[in-house]
Design an enzyme around this catalytic site. Structure first.
Site, PDB file in Angstrom:
ATOM      1  N   GLY A   9       0.769  -1.234   0.000  1.00 19.45           N
ATOM      2  CA  GLY A   9       0.000   0.000   0.000  1.00 19.45           C
ATOM      3  C   GLY A   9       0.800   1.283   0.000  1.00 19.45           C
ATOM      4  O   GLY A   9       1.575   1.535  -0.916  1.00 19.45           O
ATOM      5  N   CYS A  11      12.621   4.844  -4.265  1.00 22.33           N
ATOM      6  CA  CYS A  11      11.728   4.472  -5.370  1.00 22.33           C
ATOM      7  C   CYS A  11      12.435   4.539  -6.719  1.00 22.33           C
ATOM      8  O   CYS A  11      11.787   4.610  -7.771  1.00 22.33           O
ATOM      9  CB  CYS A  11      10.475   5.349  -5.381  1.00 22.33           C
ATOM     10  SG  CYS A  11       9.530   5.277  -3.841  1.00 22.33           S
TER      11      CYS A  11
END
Length: 201
Positions: free
Chosen positions: A145, A163
């Site tokens: 999530g 990321c």
């Protein structure tokens, strides 16, 4: 809760949702320091050796969520919606946009103007990411999530390429507001945001 036990809770709940034994459930947790390596992980995005991370008390684990490497730790609210997305239209891109919308609503609660920053998934304040998103779908039930930085030690993100995006920074609610916003402060805003975004879905 450590990442491993929290993952087991997710997997068990996912099976219950798939079998109709449980309704859509929102899990809120904060983790001990851990780097999770997503399905699109690139080795060069770890800037230290595994031994160096271990020496700093940071666990490194492989994850089957989407995305590259990210950090979870104290002061970060990790949000795991175990939702049956088949009930929401079977649209993966819409699901990701809906998750982003929850964070836009939540950050607005604190007077912050969050934004989407295509093609990057997540929510940003200016050019700084405040909420990272990575999911996995199994038979249209979602797991993993959102990681919302509340009062996180942002220095941990300097040890990786967060990321896989090296050109932009990372921020937190506390950093942006200039005063401490704890996980406890953020939880009601996050729950309210999910209720508002999914009330009519």
């Amino acid at each position: 809760m450590a990442y491993g036990p929290a993952l087991q809770v997710q997997l068990s709940l996912l099976e219950d949702v798939l079998a109709g034994r449980a309704q859509n459930t929102l899990l809120l947790v904060d983790h001990d320091p851990v780097l999770t390596l997503g399905a699109n992980f690139h080795e060069e995005h770890l800037l230290l050796s595994l031994a160096e991370y271990e020496a700093r008390g940071i666990q490194v684990v492989r994850s089957d969520r989407g995305g590259d490497v990210t950090f979870h730790g104290p002061g970060q609210l990790v949000i795991y919606p175990i939702f049956n997305v088949a009930e929401l239209g079977k649209d993966l891109h819409r699901w990701l946009r809906d998750l982003e919308e929850t964070m836009l609503v939540a950050t607005e609660t604190f007077g912050l103007a969050g934004r989407r920053f295509a093609p990057h998934t997540g929510v940003w304040i200016g050019d700084r990411k405040i909420a990272a998103i990575g999911i996995k779908m199994r038979r249209w039930v979602s797991m993993h999530g959102i990681a919302l930085n509340c009062d996180t030690d942002l220095g941990a993100f300097d040890l990786i390429v967060p990321c896989g995006i090296g050109a932009y920074g990372v921020t937190s609610l506390s950093q942006e507001l200039g005063y401490r916003i704890s996980i406890s402060d953020a939880k009601p805003a996050v729950v309210d945001a999910f209720q508002r975004v999914f009330a009519t879905r």
